[in-house]
Design a protein around this motif. Structure first.
Motif, PDB file in Angstrom:
ATOM      1  N   ARG A 287      35.039   6.153  93.976  1.00 29.25           N
ATOM      2  CA  ARG A 287      35.562   5.272  92.942  1.00 29.25           C
ATOM      3  C   ARG A 287      35.824   6.054  91.660  1.00 29.25           C
ATOM      4  O   ARG A 287      35.130   7.019  91.350  1.00 29.25           O
ATOM      5  CB  ARG A 287      34.582   4.129  92.670  1.00 29.25           C
ATOM      6  CG  ARG A 287      34.340   3.219  93.876  1.00 29.25           C
ATOM      7  CD  ARG A 287      33.452   2.052  93.493  1.00 29.25           C
ATOM      8  NE  ARG A 287      33.100   1.251  94.656  1.00 29.25           N
ATOM      9  CZ  ARG A 287      33.843   0.262  95.134  1.00 29.25           C
ATOM     10  NH1 ARG A 287      34.982  -0.029  94.538  1.00 29.25           N
ATOM     11  NH2 ARG A 287      33.460  -0.432  96.194  1.00 29.25           N
ATOM     12  N   ASP A 288      36.808   5.601  90.917  1.00 24.36           N
ATOM     13  CA  ASP A 288      37.103   6.153  89.603  1.00 24.36           C
ATOM     14  C   ASP A 288      36.119   5.530  88.612  1.00 24.36           C
ATOM     15  O   ASP A 288      36.091   4.306  88.459  1.00 24.36           O
ATOM     16  CB  ASP A 288      38.543   5.806  89.227  1.00 24.36           C
ATOM     17  CG  ASP A 288      38.964   6.419  87.899  1.00 24.36           C
ATOM     18  OD1 ASP A 288      38.085   6.807  87.107  1.00 24.36           O
ATOM     19  OD2 ASP A 288      40.177   6.497  87.658  1.00 24.36           O
ATOM     20  N   THR A 293      37.150  -0.588  90.332  1.00 21.02           N
ATOM     21  CA  THR A 293      37.794  -1.215  91.488  1.00 21.02           C
ATOM     22  C   THR A 293      38.757  -0.267  92.193  1.00 21.02           C
ATOM     23  O   THR A 293      39.223  -0.568  93.291  1.00 21.02           O
ATOM     24  CB  THR A 293      38.564  -2.471  91.061  1.00 21.02           C
ATOM     25  OG1 THR A 293      39.566  -2.104  90.096  1.00 21.02           O
ATOM     26  CG2 THR A 293      37.625  -3.506  90.459  1.00 21.02           C
ATOM     27  N   GLY A 294      39.051   0.859  91.554  1.00 26.43           N
ATOM     28  CA  GLY A 294      39.974   1.818  92.156  1.00 26.43           C
ATOM     29  C   GLY A 294      39.259   2.747  93.110  1.00 26.43           C
ATOM     30  O   GLY A 294      38.194   3.275  92.815  1.00 26.43           O
ATOM     31  N   VAL A 295      39.854   2.960  94.278  1.00 27.21           N
ATOM     32  CA  VAL A 295      39.266   3.806  95.313  1.00 27.21           C
ATOM     33  C   VAL A 295      40.304   4.832  95.748  1.00 27.21           C
ATOM     34  O   VAL A 295      41.482   4.495  95.921  1.00 27.21           O
ATOM     35  CB  VAL A 295      38.828   2.967  96.532  1.00 27.21           C
ATOM     36  CG1 VAL A 295      38.275   3.851  97.626  1.00 27.21           C
ATOM     37  CG2 VAL A 295      37.794   1.931  96.113  1.00 27.21           C
ATOM     38  N   ARG A 332      47.924   3.572  92.587  1.00 27.41           N
ATOM     39  CA  ARG A 332      47.559   3.024  91.274  1.00 27.41           C
ATOM     40  C   ARG A 332      46.836   4.089  90.435  1.00 27.41           C
ATOM     41  O   ARG A 332      47.108   4.237  89.235  1.00 27.41           O
ATOM     42  CB  ARG A 332      46.667   1.800  91.473  1.00 27.41           C
ATOM     43  CG  ARG A 332      46.565   0.886  90.280  1.00 27.41           C
ATOM     44  CD  ARG A 332      45.847  -0.403  90.656  1.00 27.41           C
ATOM     45  NE  ARG A 332      46.682  -1.262  91.485  1.00 27.41           N
ATOM     46  CZ  ARG A 332      46.348  -1.673  92.712  1.00 27.41           C
ATOM     47  NH1 ARG A 332      45.201  -1.309  93.256  1.00 27.41           N
ATOM     48  NH2 ARG A 332      47.160  -2.455  93.390  1.00 27.41           N
ATOM     49  N   ALA A 333      45.947   4.840  91.074  1.00 27.52           N
ATOM     50  CA  ALA A 333      45.200   5.873  90.346  1.00 27.52           C
ATOM     51  C   ALA A 333      46.110   6.998  89.883  1.00 27.52           C
ATOM     52  O   ALA A 333      46.005   7.469  88.737  1.00 27.52           O
ATOM     53  CB  ALA A 333      44.088   6.419  91.240  1.00 27.52           C
ATOM     54  N   LEU A 334      47.022   7.441  90.740  1.00 29.59           N
ATOM     55  CA  LEU A 334      47.942   8.509  90.348  1.00 29.59           C
ATOM     56  C   LEU A 334      48.921   8.035  89.289  1.00 29.59           C
ATOM     57  O   LEU A 334      49.309   8.799  88.401  1.00 29.59           O
ATOM     58  CB  LEU A 334      48.697   9.020  91.572  1.00 29.59           C
ATOM     59  CG  LEU A 334      47.969  10.056  92.422  1.00 29.59           C
ATOM     60  CD1 LEU A 334      48.688  10.278  93.741  1.00 29.59           C
ATOM     61  CD2 LEU A 334      47.836  11.375  91.671  1.00 29.59           C
TER      62      LEU A 334
END
Length: 695
Positions: A287-288, A293-295, A332-334
């Motif tokens: 997780r971030d 909630t970001g994986v 989403r993370a990138l």
């Protein structure tokens, strides 16, 4: 918090391994005439982990030798968030260490060790005591003594513990620092380091003695004939009651991110490889901290568990048959690192990494920028929910606008800057992004698709004119064009990306940079002994200048590149070459107990030989585990179109591994199963309601 990336010798801090960027060796500005040259820095060797047992449930990690004792030597120990919280855990029974018999992985996050001891009074060669230790990634451990002695035994048992709270980077460089002094804490011991960071080990049952100065817990074990004695250890990091590696209640991502796919058939090895690869992918999820909630996937253990990388995106793409949620969270993370202003607006950031012995470094941010719209477009075909698509589409549009602007009138994409070389691999990524991006924009009713199709056409013309090198053997693509127009003709596994065109609607594949004759020639070259090592695809041909079987881009087998080649060759109908690479990869996986490293030596396979590990390779690694999924699914040739409510299968007609059935896959958000028979015919056995079988 995630484990920090560790700079390895010959690899940059970042998402990909390789050799460090070369430095010019000429006159140093400002150096006095006749001054001695600077002393070369002594290389620092990473401690080898290729034979270690790595229990992974990020951000927790346990590195154990096969004997099971944690001695504090090298990288051995239990880690939480990039820090070694337990460096020593040495068991002695009656003053002796058990004789190690076996160490094995029981799951991605758990290892089992077996040992034996002669009981006091034993006269024959048979041991009367066995010891079983089960260790988890978070450091929890169960130690069980079993007695086969015909009489009751009373034995002293002691466990020597130690912690240095050393950073993983310090451990890797061989400078972890001294062990901390312990204090008695509850039913165990506690160590406190800088800034109040602490770790405690508790034991059940409570020890009879706890010697803080020596870091030793002691019990008197009473064993009846056939009886057992069990000690359970638990490691707690930081706040009281918080297990090692926990994230303040966030918990570990589970099966809701990746489905538990299965394979069964005539050859049992694909099932073992698929099961292990899915377990490893789940273990690498992290997780971030800023976005709980970001994986996303860590690039690899133990050295590269930092922020989200281009490799995490490639792995998410190859794992799309296991569901689309990982792709959505990785995108989403990138997307959060996308530049928003200036000439580079739309590009996703990323560090430089090595590109082999012939080329300067290139930017992984460019790779991620070009992959972003591709993964989003293909995730839509696999069944990405509309809400995720609508959220991520603006980021993809900005990536595509950057692509159109960067390609410009030349039709080619340089990296890492406007004066950089034009790599063939990058052009393949750019062309695929343009075609799939145009398809995505058109399907979503957004403008810009026509301009991207025109750009893709210009890329094809320019690539065939400038990159294809004719020769009497049928020609080959150049690896790159320099700013001065000079070509790098070295052939390697990078050429597999020219065959990876991407998935469009109705089960169609996008057009490639090469025409059919050129594609057939590349397929033939990938199947030659110069590139097919017998264990997989070499990153540089064995006959090329600079070939090094251990070179990341100079001859080693990179698993994900082999997987890309298998899928591309299968899609083109070159089944012989695809089957050869797939069998080699499967044979290598068996040698590595089905946990594939990111790379291994490209030594030529010989009768009775085994693939040679790379001393600095991560294992497990995201692109290796996902690459195994990608390569195995090439046997079925799935091409879903969830928006069009169809799915088609294009299996290898030669059925190189016999009959095989895949189940637990996910298409259009529902379970999916497909069978390929011994005659190479595919049959869908389970699918979402209303999903039609395409042709």
């Amino acid at each position: 918090m995630a484990l920090s990336p560790v700079p390895a010798p010959g690899r940059p801090t970042g998402p990909s391994v390789g050799h460090p960027p070369g430095r010019p060796t000429g006159h140093r500005p400002g150096a006095a005439a006749g001054a001695p040259p600077p002393r070369a820095a002594r290389p620092v060797e990473l401690p080898s982990v290729h034979d270690a047992l790595l229990c992974v449930a990020l951000p927790a990690l346990a590195v154990s030798a096969r004997h099971g004792q944690l001695t504090g030597e090298g990288p051995e120990g239990v880690y939480a968030a990039g820090r070694r919280i337990l460096s020593r855990c040495v068991l002695r029974v009656a003053g002796r260490e058990p004789l190690a018999l076996q160490g094995r992985m029981a799951a991605a996050d758990r290892a089992v060790f077996l040992g034996a001891l002669r009981a006091p009074g034993d006269m024959g060669p048979d041991p009367g005591l066995t010891v079983e230790r089960t260790r988890s990634a978070d450091g929890s451990e169960r130690i069980t003594l079993r007695s086969a002695a015909p009489r009751p035994l009373r034995l002293p048992v002691e466990i020597a513990l130690g912690s240095d709270l050393a950073d993983l980077g310090a451990v890797a460089s061989g400078r972890p620092g001294p062990e901390l002094t312990a204090s008695v804490h509850g039913t165990g011991l506690r160590w406190t380091g800088e800034a109040g960071r602490s770790v405690a080990v508790t034991a059940d049952p409570p020890p009879m003695d706890a010697l803080a100065a020596a870091g030793v817990l002691r019990w008197e074990a009473e064993l009846a004939p056939g009886g057992t004695f069990t000690v359970r250890l638990r490691v707690r990091d930081g706040a009281p009651g918080r297990p090692a590696g926990s994230q303040g209640g966030a918990g570990r991502p589970g099966g809701h991110v990746l489905a538990e796919a299965l394979a069964e058939g005539d050859d049992p090895r694909p099932g073992q490889l698929l099961r292990t690869s899915v377990e490893d992918l789940r273990a690498l999820l992290q997780r971030d901290p800023a976005h709980p909630t970001g994986v996303h996937l860590a690039a690899g253990v133990p050295w590269r568990c930092g922020p989200v990388s281009a490799e995490a995106l490639w792995a998410a793409r190859m794992a799309l048959p296991l569901g689309t949620r990982l792709a959505a969270t990785t995108l989403r993370a990138l997307g959060r690192s996308q530049l928003s202003g200036g000439s580079e607006a739309g590009r996703i950031t990323g560090p430089l990494r090595d590109a082999g012995p012939h080329l300067p470094p290139h930017c992984t941010g460019i790779e991620a920028t070009l992959a972003f719209p591709v993964v989003l477009a293909e995730a839509r075909r696999w069944g990405l929910p509309t809400a995720d698509l609508e959220e991520l589409l603006p980021t993809a549009e900005r990536c595509l606008e950057w692509l159109r602007r960067t390609a410009g009138t030349s039709g080619l994409v340089p990296d890492p800057g406007s004066a950089g070389p034009r790599r063939a691999e990058t052009q393949a990524h750019a062309h695929r992004a343009a075609l799939l991006g145009a398809d995505l924009l058109g399907a979503c009713g957004r403008p810009g698709g026509e301009a991207l199709l025109e750009a893709a056409g210009a890329m094809r013309e320019q690539f065939r004119r400038e990159f294809w090198l004719d020769d009497p053997a049928g020609g080959r693509p150049a690896a790159a064009l320099g700013p001065d127009g000079r070509t790098w003709p070295q052939l390697g596994g990078w050429a597999a990306h020219l065959l990876d065109t991407g998935l469009l609607g109705g089960g169609r594949l996008a057009q490639g940079l090469l025409d059919r004759a050129e594609s057939d020639q590349v397929a033939r070259l990938l199947g030659t002994p110069a590139l097919d090592s017998g264990w997989g695809l070499r990153s540089l041909g064995a006959k090329e200048p600079g070939y090094n079987p251990f070179g990341h881009r100079a001859g080693a087998v990179r698993v994900h590149e082999t997987a890309v080649a298998v899928a591309g060759l299968a899609a083109l109908g070159h089944e012989k070459e695809a089957a050869s690479l797939l069998r080699g990869l499967l044979d290598a996986a068996e040698s590595f107990a089905y946990r594939l490293p990111e790379m291994y030596a490209g030594e030529q396979r010989t009768a009775g030989g085994r693939p040679v590990p790379h001393p600095a390779a991560c294992r497990p690694a995201a692109v290796a585990a996902a690459g195994a999924v990608h390569a195995l699914l090439a046997l079925a040739g799935l091409r879903p179109d969830a928006p069009g409510r169809s799915v088609s299968t294009h299996p290898l007609r030669s059925a190189p591994l016999g009959a095989i059935r895949f189940s637990g896959l996910v298409v259009a958000g529902e379970p999916f199963a497909v069978r390929v028979g011994r005659l190479g015919l595919g049959m869908v056995e389970e699918a979402a309601e209303g999903l039609q079988l395409g042709v």
